[in-house]
Design a protein around this motif. Structure first.
Motif, short mmCIF file in Angstrom:
data_model
loop_
_atom_site.label_atom_id
_atom_site.label_comp_id
_atom_site.label_asym_id
_atom_site.label_seq_id
_atom_site.Cartn_x
_atom_site.Cartn_y
_atom_site.Cartn_z
N ILE A 123 39.52 52.79 112.46
CA ILE A 123 40.08 52.81 113.82
C ILE A 123 40.45 54.23 114.25
O ILE A 123 40.25 54.62 115.39
CB ILE A 123 41.34 51.91 113.91
CG1 ILE A 123 40.96 50.45 113.70
CG2 ILE A 123 42.04 52.07 115.25
CD1 ILE A 123 42.16 49.54 113.55
N VAL A 249 44.65 53.18 121.41
CA VAL A 249 43.78 53.16 122.59
C VAL A 249 44.41 54.06 123.65
O VAL A 249 45.59 54.41 123.55
CB VAL A 249 43.61 51.72 123.14
CG1 VAL A 249 42.93 50.83 122.12
CG2 VAL A 249 44.96 51.12 123.54
N THR A 322 45.82 42.61 112.54
CA THR A 322 45.94 43.42 113.77
C THR A 322 44.82 44.45 113.82
O THR A 322 44.17 44.63 114.85
CB THR A 322 47.31 44.13 113.81
OG1 THR A 322 48.33 43.16 113.62
CG2 THR A 322 47.52 44.83 115.14
N TYR A 326 41.49 45.06 116.56
CA TYR A 326 41.02 46.26 117.25
C TYR A 326 39.53 46.45 117.06
O TYR A 326 38.82 46.83 117.97
CB TYR A 326 41.72 47.51 116.70
CG TYR A 326 43.07 47.78 117.32
CD1 TYR A 326 43.17 48.63 118.43
CD2 TYR A 326 44.22 47.21 116.82
CE1 TYR A 326 44.40 48.89 119.01
CE2 TYR A 326 45.46 47.47 117.39
CZ TYR A 326 45.53 48.31 118.48
OH TYR A 326 46.75 48.58 119.05
N VAL A 333 40.93 43.50 123.03
CA VAL A 333 42.01 43.71 122.07
C VAL A 333 43.33 43.22 122.68
O VAL A 333 44.30 42.96 121.99
CB VAL A 333 42.08 45.19 121.65
CG1 VAL A 333 42.51 46.08 122.78
CG2 VAL A 333 42.98 45.36 120.45
N VAL A 337 46.56 41.54 120.56
CA VAL A 337 47.66 42.50 120.44
C VAL A 337 48.57 42.33 121.67
O VAL A 337 48.39 42.98 122.70
CB VAL A 337 47.13 43.95 120.32
CG1 VAL A 337 48.28 44.92 120.09
CG2 VAL A 337 46.14 44.04 119.18
#
Ligand SMILES: *Cc1c(COP(=O)(O)O)cnc(C)c1O
Length: 445
Positions: A123, A249, A322, A326, A333, A337
């Motif tokens: 990620i 993000v 979690t 992602y 997402v 989330v």
């Protein structure tokens, strides 16, 4: 004693042994007061004190509440809520045995949830990653690990010696790790030369701390990350960043928020190690996520202190789920989330829900405007437009109405503004609307 317990009555759900312990404490307190020369209290007064202590204890039982503050990552309200799928994964691991430390092919002992580290690396674009109990622990561990031999100094700008909240004071955290603070620059201005001059054979690391809940404006200066990275590299000193909020993000693309620096940006900018919280903008469980250079992360993982700060299986299950959310998501997402979903909800959607609820509640509840915030010490400048339910308290003081809501079933935490109690819907889940209406109705009675 027995009589006192009976006198108090079995008011709530607390086990008898707990009631007895509280009675004992209060009796001891009464005795101390008498010995201190205070006038004797009546039996009723002692019983009343015991009842209050019991009620306080009972209220403190950890339970779910409705967050009407508009602060999405409210540290006092448990920061990031977990999504249903994530909670399901946690429950599955919690209620049975798991492959926490076993290689299912060989049947031998293996590393703890190595997939979590890999997912976090992917990620963030990091070479490597590991996780510990929280971000404060991550920073202490990393600094501890980087200090050695003659290298004991951590260089930090005076502009970053901040208090993040909840007892996280950067200078104290650095000292807890055993490192020596080497402050450079001034509160508002720190230059690359300031850092350069402080470098010496005693330098263990350069630390950058994201100011999080605090910002500076006006006559300010701090070096670009890239320039600081070049300096650190040339000196052969690791550059560490405590980034805190852990945005994965672009928050500016998510909603009308400022851009919160992401872990990937810090790593690309040249940081060797970056520490963030698991339960802020990442939207997972409490955890400290350490990402960066493979050799450094390996060293961190091998430190005996890593064992002291390790995550338990429930945290690891939540982190894994979690992180998977992602990586599985193509822009969706938001569902798994919840904190990201709350922040990005359109005002029109909130207004629609508010109007429906206000309609059900009658003239004492009106639809109002609110300002929601990200919270958790992130993006202090970003105020998100929001919609509130405004309660007309009539002859009840607002603070009392707010208290009634907090003591309701379920508890609703709102805030007081301009003579009204407001409940911000940005942080209320749509599936809580009906419950909220019932709680407001009860408080208005
Ligand atoms: C929130 C924050 C921390 C503390 O994180 P915890 O996970 O609560 O320990 C540390 N540093 C920064 C910059 C933060 O924003």
């Amino acid at each position: 004693m027995e009589k006192l317990i009976q006198g108090v009555g079995n008011s709530g759900d607390l086990p008898r042994a707990v009631v007895a312990a509280v009675v004992r404490d209060e009796v001891a307190e009464t005795r101390k007061r008498l010995e201190g020369g205070e006038a004797p209290e009546s039996r009723e007064a002692v019983i009343e004190r015991v009842r209050r202590a019991l009620a306080r204890l009972e209220r403190s039982a950890l339970r779910s509440v409705i967050n009407g503050t508009g602060v999405a990552l409210h540290t006092n309200l448990g920061r990031a809520p977990l999504g249903r799928e994530v909670a399901g994964a946690v429950a599955a691991v919690a209620t049975g045995y798991s492959n926490l430390e076993i290689d299912l092919e060989t049947g031998e002992r293996g590393p703890r949830a190595p997939l979590v580290d890999r997912l976090v690396s992917v990620i963030t674009g990091a070479e490597s990653a590991c996780v510990v109990n929280n971000c404060a622990a991550a920073v202490v561990l990393v600094l501890r690990c980087l200090c050695g031999g003659a290298r004991q100094e951590v260089i930090i700008s005076r502009g970053e010696l901040v208090e993040i909240g909840g007892g996280f004071r950067v200078p104290e955290i650095i000292e807890t790790s055993g490192a020596t603070l080497r402050e450079v620059g001034t509160t508002n201005k720190t230059t690359l030369t300031d850092y350069e001059r402080a470098l010496s054979p005693r330098t263990a690391a350069i630390l950058r701390v994201h100011r999080s809940n605090f910002y500076q404006e006006g006559f300010t200066e701090s070096p670009e990350l890239a320039d600081l990275a070049v300096l650190a590299r040339r000196a052969g000193v690791p550059l560490v960043e405590d980034l805190g909020s852990g945005a994965m993000v672009d928050t500016a693309a998510l909603a009308a928020l400022e851009h919160e620096p992401t872990v990937a940006e810090s790593l690309r900018g040249g940081c060797d190690l970056v520490c963030v919280s698991g339960d802020k903008l990442f939207g997972g469980p409490q955890a400290g996520i350490i990402t960066g250079d493979k050799a450094w992360v390996c060293k961190v993982r091998r430190d005996p202190f890593f064992r002291v700060l390790r995550c338990d299986k429930l945290m690891l299950a939540a982190l894994q789920e979690t992180a998977l959310a992602y990586l599985r998501a193509d822009r969706t997402v938001l569902d798994p989330v919840p904190v990201l979903a709350l922040l990005s909800t359109e005002v029109a959607v909130l207004r629609g829900r508010a109007e429906k609820m206000a309609g059900e509640l009658g003239p004492r509840v009106r639809v109002g405007e609110g300002t929601a915030r990200c919270g958790g010490g992130t993006m202090p400048r970003s105020a998100l437009p929001s919609v509130t339910l405004d309660i007309d308290c009539q002859d009840i003081p607002e603070a009392e109405m707010a208290r009634r809501l907090r003591l309701g079933e379920p508890p609703v935490v709102g805030y007081v503004e301009n003579g009204r109690v407001k409940v911000d819907l940005r942080t209320v889940f749509p599936e809580q609307d009906e419950t909220l209406v019932a709680a407001l109705r009860a408080a208005l009675r």
